[in-house]
Design an enzyme around this catalytic site. Structure first.
Site, PDB file in Angstrom:
ATOM      1  N   PHE A  60       0.548  -1.175   0.264  1.00  0.00           N
ATOM      2  CA  PHE A  60       0.242   0.039  -0.092  1.00  0.00           C
ATOM      3  C   PHE A  60       0.748   1.536   0.244  1.00  0.00           C
ATOM      4  O   PHE A  60       1.967   1.376   0.348  1.00  0.00           O
ATOM      5  CB  PHE A  60      -0.587  -0.394   1.313  1.00  0.00           C
ATOM      6  CG  PHE A  60      -2.201  -1.073   1.247  1.00  0.00           C
ATOM      7  CD1 PHE A  60      -3.059  -0.418   0.889  1.00  0.00           C
ATOM      8  CD2 PHE A  60      -1.801  -2.504   1.664  1.00  0.00           C
ATOM      9  CE1 PHE A  60      -3.996  -1.193   0.304  1.00  0.00           C
ATOM     10  CE2 PHE A  60      -2.795  -3.108   1.254  1.00  0.00           C
ATOM     11  CZ  PHE A  60      -4.067  -2.728   1.100  1.00  0.00           C
ATOM     12  N   CYS A  61       0.841   2.100  -0.464  1.00  0.00           N
ATOM     13  CA  CYS A  61       0.625   4.018  -0.095  1.00  0.00           C
ATOM     14  C   CYS A  61       2.076   4.115   0.886  1.00  0.00           C
ATOM     15  O   CYS A  61       0.949   3.961   2.093  1.00  0.00           O
ATOM     16  CB  CYS A  61      -0.071   4.727  -0.844  1.00  0.00           C
ATOM     17  SG  CYS A  61       0.575   6.083  -0.222  1.00  0.00           S
ATOM     18  N   PRO A  62       2.912   4.364   1.017  1.00  0.00           N
ATOM     19  CA  PRO A  62       3.101   4.887  -0.089  1.00  0.00           C
ATOM     20  C   PRO A  62       4.779   4.049  -0.260  1.00  0.00           C
ATOM     21  O   PRO A  62       5.446   4.475  -0.732  1.00  0.00           O
ATOM     22  CB  PRO A  62       4.427   6.048   0.569  1.00  0.00           C
ATOM     23  CG  PRO A  62       4.415   5.938   1.939  1.00  0.00           C
ATOM     24  CD  PRO A  62       3.334   4.924   1.820  1.00  0.00           C
ATOM     25  N   GLY A  63       4.493   2.696  -0.094  1.00  0.00           N
ATOM     26  CA  GLY A  63       5.371   1.078  -0.466  1.00  0.00           C
ATOM     27  C   GLY A  63       5.817   1.530  -1.639  1.00  0.00           C
ATOM     28  O   GLY A  63       7.130   1.776  -1.916  1.00  0.00           O
TER      29      GLY A  63
ATOM     30  N   ASP B 160      -2.101  -1.226  -5.517  1.00  0.00           N
ATOM     31  CA  ASP B 160      -2.558   0.055  -5.041  1.00  0.00           C
ATOM     32  C   ASP B 160      -3.091   1.570  -6.310  1.00  0.00           C
ATOM     33  O   ASP B 160      -2.352   1.528  -6.745  1.00  0.00           O
ATOM     34  CB  ASP B 160      -1.848   0.740  -4.147  1.00  0.00           C
ATOM     35  CG  ASP B 160      -2.053   1.861  -3.541  1.00  0.00           C
ATOM     36  OD1 ASP B 160      -3.151   1.528  -2.731  1.00  0.00           O
ATOM     37  OD2 ASP B 160      -1.195   2.855  -3.267  1.00  0.00           O
TER      38      ASP B 160
END
Lengths: 75, 133
Positions: A12-15, A39
């Site tokens: 998920f953000c910001p991964g 995502d």
């Protein structure tokens, strides 16, 4: 010119963005990096970040359930 | 034109607030923005050395969702912001005194640049944008 693929699907953000940035640090100017992300927020945010910091957004492809975002290191 | 520096005061021990601070700090730092984080009050407990991720947070409603969906680890986000951008983290010297803690002995290794007082942090923050969680 090399092309590297980062599989950020399931993250998920910001991964996915952070993984891209880590890869950009190691890449040479002109190299391309493909980020795969499931995502939707990252699919929108990554091109915006690329444009902000001065790299090239080659394109984004909807792969059905995830996106492929292609980036070229410009500096 | 260079972006304004970003200053974040983090006082909550709730997972979602610490995580949002980590998201904002790390993304801003890797976007060529100078970021400084001042960690105080309940948030200091989150960074106690040796705690497992499930032991770090107190309160909030998103912890289980974060774990179930493999959201990036909060402390790793701070670390990535430091590794890939210009992010500094300071822990409140008053809280360290109250808890008889030291940065080098009691807090997660590698994250903190040192202890600081609120007065100096606020003075520095006059030159940038200030957020509080």
């Amino acid at each position: 010119m090399a092309t590297t693929t980062i599989d950020g699907r399931g993250s998920f953000c910001p991964g996915p963005l952070m993984e891209l940035i880590a890869a950009l640090k190691l890449a040479a100017v002109g190299d391309e990096i493909e980020v795969l992300s499931s995502d939707k927020g990252s699919a929108n945010d990554i091109p915006a970040w690329i444009n902000k910091v001065g790299h090239t957004h080659v394109g984004t492809t909807d792969k059905g359930g995830y996106w492929s975002i292609l980036v070229k290191k410009a500096k | 034109m260079a972006s304004q520096p970003l200053y974040i005061i983090l006082s909550s021990g709730e997972h979602e607030k610490v995580h949002l601070a980590a998201m904002i700090a790390s993304v801003a730092a890797v976007s060529d923005r100078k970021v400084e984080v001042f960690v105080t009050m309940n948030a200091v407990n989150v960074f106690e050395r040796g705690l497992a991720p499930e032991e770090r947070y107190h309160g909030g409603n998103y912890h289980d969702l974060f774990v179930a969906n493999k959201v990036p680890d909060t402390l790793e986000l701070f670390q990535m912001g430091k590794d890939l951008g210009e992010l500094k983290m300071w822990v409140c010297s008053m809280v360290l005194d109250l808890k008889h803690w030291e940065v080098e002995k009691n807090l997660t290794e590698g994250l903190f640049d040192g202890a600081a007082g609120l007065t100096v942090f606020l003075s520095d923050a006059e030159n940038g944008q200030l957020l509080s969680f």
